[in-house]
Design an enzyme around this catalytic site. Structure first.
Site, PDB file in Angstrom:
ATOM      1  N   ARG A  35       4.952  -7.529  10.832  1.00 16.36           N
ATOM      2  CA  ARG A  35       6.358  -6.803  10.616  1.00 16.36           C
ATOM      3  C   ARG A  35       7.296  -7.811  10.106  1.00 16.36           C
ATOM      4  O   ARG A  35       8.425  -7.226   9.662  1.00 16.36           O
ATOM      5  CB  ARG A  35       6.655  -6.230  11.899  1.00 16.36           C
ATOM      6  CG  ARG A  35       5.700  -5.168  12.448  1.00 16.36           C
ATOM      7  CD  ARG A  35       5.023  -4.249  11.479  1.00 16.36           C
ATOM      8  NE  ARG A  35       3.898  -4.367  10.972  1.00 16.36           N
ATOM      9  CZ  ARG A  35       3.189  -4.109  10.112  1.00 16.36           C
ATOM     10  NH1 ARG A  35       3.973  -3.243   9.020  1.00 16.36           N
ATOM     11  NH2 ARG A  35       2.129  -4.308   9.404  1.00 16.36           N
TER      12      ARG A  35
ATOM     13  N   GLN B 261      -5.818  -3.629  10.631  1.00 21.08           N
ATOM     14  CA  GLN B 261      -4.931  -3.086  11.245  1.00 21.08           C
ATOM     15  C   GLN B 261      -5.185  -1.653  12.068  1.00 21.08           C
ATOM     16  O   GLN B 261      -4.169  -1.121  12.459  1.00 21.08           O
ATOM     17  CB  GLN B 261      -3.502  -2.777  10.686  1.00 21.08           C
ATOM     18  CG  GLN B 261      -2.840  -3.920   9.792  1.00 21.08           C
ATOM     19  CD  GLN B 261      -1.801  -3.677   9.095  1.00 21.08           C
ATOM     20  OE1 GLN B 261      -0.782  -3.210   9.517  1.00 21.08           O
ATOM     21  NE2 GLN B 261      -1.548  -3.516   7.605  1.00 21.08           N
TER      22      GLN B 261
ATOM     23  N   LYS C 185       0.839  -1.209   0.226  1.00 19.83           N
ATOM     24  CA  LYS C 185      -0.108  -0.005  -0.116  1.00 19.83           C
ATOM     25  C   LYS C 185       0.834   1.191  -0.061  1.00 19.83           C
ATOM     26  O   LYS C 185       0.651   2.164  -0.834  1.00 19.83           O
ATOM     27  CB  LYS C 185      -0.904  -0.059   1.149  1.00 19.83           C
ATOM     28  CG  LYS C 185      -2.042  -1.160   1.244  1.00 19.83           C
ATOM     29  CD  LYS C 185      -2.764  -0.898   2.328  1.00 19.83           C
ATOM     30  CE  LYS C 185      -1.986  -1.169   3.753  1.00 19.83           C
ATOM     31  NZ  LYS C 185      -1.469  -2.534   3.738  1.00 19.83           N
ATOM     32  N   THR C 186       1.693   1.262   1.034  1.00 14.51           N
ATOM     33  CA  THR C 186       2.627   2.397   1.091  1.00 14.51           C
ATOM     34  C   THR C 186       3.668   2.544  -0.061  1.00 14.51           C
ATOM     35  O   THR C 186       3.372   3.695  -0.785  1.00 14.51           O
ATOM     36  CB  THR C 186       3.599   2.392   2.182  1.00 14.51           C
ATOM     37  OG1 THR C 186       2.648   2.098   3.479  1.00 14.51           O
ATOM     38  CG2 THR C 186       4.324   3.685   2.454  1.00 14.51           C
TER      39      THR C 186
ATOM     40  N   ASP D 121      -1.819   8.065   4.405  1.00 12.32           N
ATOM     41  CA  ASP D 121      -1.510   6.410   4.603  1.00 12.32           C
ATOM     42  C   ASP D 121      -2.193   6.057   6.121  1.00 12.32           C
ATOM     43  O   ASP D 121      -2.603   6.875   6.788  1.00 12.32           O
ATOM     44  CB  ASP D 121      -0.105   6.230   4.659  1.00 12.32           C
ATOM     45  CG  ASP D 121       0.648   4.923   4.407  1.00 12.32           C
ATOM     46  OD1 ASP D 121      -0.421   4.046   4.232  1.00 12.32           O
ATOM     47  OD2 ASP D 121       1.374   4.699   4.610  1.00 12.32           O
ATOM     48  N   GLU D 122      -2.480   4.824   6.179  1.00 16.01           N
ATOM     49  CA  GLU D 122      -2.913   4.281   7.554  1.00 16.01           C
ATOM     50  C   GLU D 122      -4.351   4.893   7.847  1.00 16.01           C
ATOM     51  O   GLU D 122      -4.578   5.350   8.933  1.00 16.01           O
ATOM     52  CB  GLU D 122      -1.944   4.527   8.586  1.00 16.01           C
ATOM     53  CG  GLU D 122      -0.507   4.051   8.361  1.00 16.01           C
ATOM     54  CD  GLU D 122      -0.281   2.703   8.595  1.00 16.01           C
ATOM     55  OE1 GLU D 122      -1.161   1.682   8.941  1.00 16.01           O
ATOM     56  OE2 GLU D 122       1.029   2.127   8.587  1.00 16.01           O
TER      57      GLU D 122
HETATM   58  P1  ATP Z   1       1.761  -2.325   5.957  1.00 18.89           P
HETATM   59  O1  ATP Z   1       0.187  -2.711   5.797  1.00 18.89           O
HETATM   60  O2  ATP Z   1       2.367  -2.943   6.983  1.00 18.89           O
HETATM   61  O3  ATP Z   1       1.779  -0.863   6.237  1.00 18.89           O
HETATM   62  P2  ATP Z   1       2.080  -1.963   3.130  1.00 18.89           P
HETATM   63  O4  ATP Z   1       0.904  -2.737   2.384  1.00 18.89           O
HETATM   64  O5  ATP Z   1       2.301  -0.614   3.130  1.00 18.89           O
HETATM   65  O6  ATP Z   1       2.225  -2.723   4.682  1.00 18.89           O
HETATM   66  P3  ATP Z   1       4.631  -1.988   2.019  1.00 18.89           P
HETATM   67  O7  ATP Z   1       5.313  -1.568   2.957  1.00 18.89           O
HETATM   68  O8  ATP Z   1       4.380  -0.943   0.947  1.00 18.89           O
HETATM   69  O9  ATP Z   1       3.364  -2.583   2.216  1.00 18.89           O
HETATM   70  O10 ATP Z   1       5.378  -3.177   1.304  1.00 18.89           O
HETATM   71  C1  ATP Z   1       5.778  -4.125   1.906  1.00 18.89           C
HETATM   72  C2  ATP Z   1       6.973  -4.722   1.218  1.00 18.89           C
HETATM   73  O11 ATP Z   1       6.932  -5.189  -0.143  1.00 18.89           O
HETATM   74  C3  ATP Z   1       8.094  -3.896   0.974  1.00 18.89           C
HETATM   75  O12 ATP Z   1       9.506  -4.411   1.291  1.00 18.89           O
HETATM   76  C4  ATP Z   1       7.723  -3.387  -0.553  1.00 18.89           C
HETATM   77  O13 ATP Z   1       9.327  -3.169  -0.843  1.00 18.89           O
HETATM   78  C5  ATP Z   1       7.630  -4.824  -1.301  1.00 18.89           C
HETATM   79  N1  ATP Z   1       6.645  -4.589  -2.166  1.00 18.89           N
HETATM   80  C6  ATP Z   1       5.662  -4.014  -2.431  1.00 18.89           C
HETATM   81  N2  ATP Z   1       4.987  -4.018  -3.713  1.00 18.89           N
HETATM   82  C7  ATP Z   1       6.091  -4.984  -4.391  1.00 18.89           C
HETATM   83  C8  ATP Z   1       6.034  -5.414  -5.681  1.00 18.89           C
HETATM   84  N3  ATP Z   1       5.049  -5.277  -6.646  1.00 18.89           N
HETATM   85  N4  ATP Z   1       7.089  -6.058  -6.017  1.00 18.89           N
HETATM   86  C9  ATP Z   1       7.881  -6.594  -5.169  1.00 18.89           C
HETATM   87  N5  ATP Z   1       8.107  -6.110  -3.789  1.00 18.89           N
HETATM   88  C10 ATP Z   1       7.068  -5.464  -3.736  1.00 18.89           C
HETATM   89 MG    MG Z   2       2.205   0.846   4.862  1.00 17.81          MG
END
Ligand code: ATP
Ligand code: MG
Length: 737
Positions: free
Chosen positions: A600, A249, A32-33, A218-219
């Site tokens: 995490r 979350q 997402k982020t 975000d969040e």
């Molecule tokens: P959270 O819910 O914990 O905030 P999130 O959904 O924001 O998580 P991110 O932190 O953006 O997730 O991504 C998690 C991991 O996955 C990071 O290490 C990111 O670099 C990797 N990632 C995200 N998208 C891809 C992709 N399309 N291909 C490879 N790696 C990815």
């Molecule tokens: Mg995130």
């Protein structure tokens, strides 16, 4: 657009959907982020949107900093964009317009320690026994009220007139009035007042609406009513709002986060596009399965499951240690076992439920010489000496800050007794002015003993003179000057105790904190500096590059990731905490927190607990956490759940020959560095006493080189590249060239 190729189809679709409302709803680690940062980069590079017209908000400064870094990497240069926490965005807006709400623009921001002190003072005035009702009780009520926009009067109306509610009303009311009088806001006020400002002054709202044509949050699942209102008002003009979040979350309901904000996004913003992400890129499939097996016990949730194409990976390790010391010992030895040459210490995180758990881990880690950082807990800035010096700076910035004044008026001892202060406080109240203003009145001070009166005058002069010069001085110079001229440093040196010595070291270390900020922004003003410090949330001093094991609460770990994660204290009563059982949905929120903790981890996960635990001075036998019992047993190795365990001395993982007196090397170096700074402080504060003649070429630490126009022994007038400045001699460390 090569950078977009790294995204999967859904992520790319979200990144390229720039107009209109957009909700990205997805589980942990699904990117997402990352999608959001790519989206910002896409808008700048491909759509030609000026970063100035975008606003991205999140919850911690660390998350905001990381987001900026990622965007700037993608764009290939620094960008002038507001990527901020809710609090700092509101603070920035209020700094520019607080006068509309009747505050001075130099208002102070009170942190939780200040809030407590303020409540204590008010309770004293109201004759409320602070042993029976502790400040946290009132602060809890006040914060809840502010989150829901309930004024003191409304509170009274809603809660009727039983004795307890009346008392809470009086405290709340007094608290708000004193804040206003001190020209100060607490953290909740920052959000609330920003919203009030927008409501009150349409021109200001319009100005920011016009500026922020694209808004991202975000969040989003953790936004409360006020944050929602803030975003909604700003977004109304353009309707270009993108929020990302995960209902699983939501961990801040106890602080008013309203899960409905995310669930009802589609209703709130017409024609919203919703994109779901289902692939997890962060964790091994075993870790994901563990997370899923916990969260699926929550009833009030939308069904969703993440998948990954990563391999199964290791099972999670569970350890039920004998007691909390043993538990910490186990964690430290596991870190030693796993570390190896290719791993950094910063790959390891220990995520606990409460800060009180950190101490045992600190002990166990430092015994083995494992470097670590604790985020949160008793914050560095809460230390007495740091707080004292901050109050000096605060008072220089805002003389209406009675709270800061009373804290330092007799610190160091100036022979100004509590009677004297009480008298003056009473007088200030009658005159309806700040305590400082009363103290400035020579007629008032001369009525006290000649010694007290001389000291008072000296004190007010010190503050006034720095206040007058605050735009001409660097923060570090002001700090040096105040430290020396207030007598604070000298008083500590004279004590000549170990404790005083360590306080001095902390003060010197604080100087390097100031230097860091000045290095980043050589023109940082006092009020900007104060803001940065005041808003440091617990997680903010986390420097990912530092090679140290990270210790923090699960709450603070939101949005972060680590290869190896330890979650200690898996016991009923600790996690989930007892209080979870009192509240409707309390247990579900704790379960979501557990889900946040587990997700995490990228590669490996440890859950630990203790058979017997001493916490807050009480020792109890414990029961394994309900969450452990809910886990899919096939994913676990190590101790069996429900198995009684006694310490097995022969077990390798427990005994690895670390001696208890391993010296902790980095400390000595730090100490040396501090001693060097200490010398510089004394030199810096003493400097600048020379006199100058017209025509002298001088250099000033903030304004650079310049030519002296005139100097009358008190005031020196200098022509710098960006204009003529008048400065008091003896303050700015001017150097003749
Ligand atoms: P959270 O819910 O914990 O905030 P999130 O959904 O924001 O998580 P991110 O932190 O953006 O997730 O991504 C998690 C991991 O996955 C990071 O290490 C990111 O670099 C990797 N990632 C995200 N998208 C891809 C992709 N399309 N291909 C490879 N790696 C990815
Ligand atoms: Mg995130």
């Amino acid at each position: 657009m090569e950078y977009l190729n790294k995204l999967n189809n859904e992520q790319r679709e979200a990144a390229m959907h720039t107009e209109g409302p957009l909700l990205i709803l997805a589980g942990a680690g699904s990117g997402k982020t990352s999608t959001m940062t790519h989206r910002i980069a896409y808008m700048i590079k491909e759509k030609g949107v000026d970063p100035y017209n975008m606003l991205a908000v999140t919850f911690t400064n660390k998350a905001a900093g990381e987001m900026r870094e990622r965007v700037e990497n993608l764009v290939g240069e620094g960008i002038n964009m507001w990527i901020l926490t809710f609090h700092s965005a509101c603070l920035r807006i209020l700094r520019a317009h607080a006068d509309i709400l009747g505050y001075g623009k130099d208002f102070a921001v009170y942190d939780p320690t200040d809030q407590k002190t303020l409540i204590k003072n008010i309770c004293k005035e109201l004759n409320i026994d602070s042993k029976k009702f502790n400040p946290a009780y009132f602060l809890g009520i006040i914060s809840k009220c502010k989150e829901q926009r309930i004024s003191p009067e409304d509170y009274l109306k809603v809660n009727g007139d039983d004795l307890k509610s009346k008392m809470a009303y009086q405290v709340y009311d007094g608290y708000q009035k004193t804040l206003k009088k001190n020209n100060a806001m607490d953290f909740d006020d920052l959000l609330l007042n920003a919203v009030k400002l927008f409501e009150k002054d349409e021109a200001t709202l319009l100005k920011y609406q016009r500026r922020f044509r694209y808004i991202m949050v975000d969040e989003y699942q953790d936004t409360n009513q006020i944050q929602y209102a803030f975003i909604k008002m700003l977004a109304e003009a353009h309707n270009n709002i993108c929020v990302v979040g995960d209902d699983d979350q939501c961990i801040y309901q106890w602080r008013g986060a309203d899960i409905r904000n995310i669930l009802e996004f589609e209703k709130d913003f017409k024609d919203a596009k919703v994109i779901k992400l289902e692939q997890n890129y962060r964790s091994t499939s075993n870790i994901l399965d563990v997370a899923h097996s916990v969260i699926s016990h929550n009833k009030g949730r939308k069904q969703k499951k993440l998948w990954t194409d990563q391999e199964a990976g290791n099972k999670l390790i569970y350890r039920r240690a004998e007691d909390e010391k043993d538990e910490a010992y186990f964690v430290a030895s596991e870190i030693n076992r796993m570390k190896g040459p290719s791993r950094k210490y910063s790959d390891f995180a220990i995520l606990y439920r409460t800060n009180a758990q950190s101490r045992n881990f600190e002990e166990a880690l430092s015994r083995r010489g494992i470097p670590y950082r604790v985020l949160g807990g008793l914050r560095y800035y809460d230390r007495k000496e740091i707080k004292d010096m901050m109050c000096y700076l605060r008072l220089v910035q805002n003389q209406a800050d009675d709270l800061a004044l009373t804290r330092i008026i007799n610190e160091p001892k100036r022979g100004i007794g509590s009677k004297t202060i009480e008298k003056m406080t009473a007088l200030a109240k009658v005159r309806n002015e700040s305590l400082f203003a009363t103290m400035m009145d020579k007629e008032v001070t001369s009525s006290f003993s000649s010694k007290a009166s001389a000291n008072l005058d000296e004190f007010t002069e010190l503050i006034s003179s720095y206040s007058a010069e605050k735009d001409n001085l660097r923060v570090s110079d002001m700090y040096d000057g105040l430290l020396v001229k207030s007598g604070y440093l000298k008083a500590l040196e004279e004590q000549n105790t170990l404790e005083a010595e360590s306080r001095i070291e902390n003060l010197m270390e604080f100087k390097s904190v100031i230097y860091d900020y000045e290095e980043e922004d050589p023109n940082i003003s006092l009020s900007e500096f104060m803001e940065r410090i005041a808003l440091l949330a617990e997680v903010d001093n986390h420097d990912a590059d530092e090679n140290a094991v990270v210790l923090m609460t699960m709450h603070s770990a939101k949005g972060l990731e680590f290869p190896f994660v330890f979650m200690p204290g898996m016991e009923d009563g600790l996690f989930p905490g007892w209080r979870a059982f009192d509240r409707e949905d309390g247990l579900e929120e704790e379960r979501r927190l557990c889900y946040v903790g587990i997700t995490r981890a990228r590669e490996r996960l440890w859950l630990t607990g203790a058979e017997r635990r001493t916490l807050y001075g009480k020792t109890d036998y414990t029961r394994e956490s309900q969450f452990l019992r809910e886990l899919d047993k096939r994913l676990i190795e190590g101790d069996g759940i429900y198995e009684k365990k006694t310490r097995d001395k022969a077990e390798g993982a427990f005994i690895d020959g670390a001696s208890s007196d391993t010296p902790f090397k980095p400390f000595d170096q730090l100490k040396y560095a501090r001693q060097q700074t200490k010398k510089n402080v004394a030199a810096g504060a003493a400097g600048g006493s020379a006199s100058f003649d017209a025509g002298d070429r001088i250099s000033h630490p903030k304004f650079g080189e310049g030519d002296v126009i005139s100097c009358d022994g008190k005031i020196v007038e200098v022509k710098f590249a960006d204009g003529i400045k008048k400065m008091a001699l003896g303050f700015a460390p001017l150097k003749k060239l």
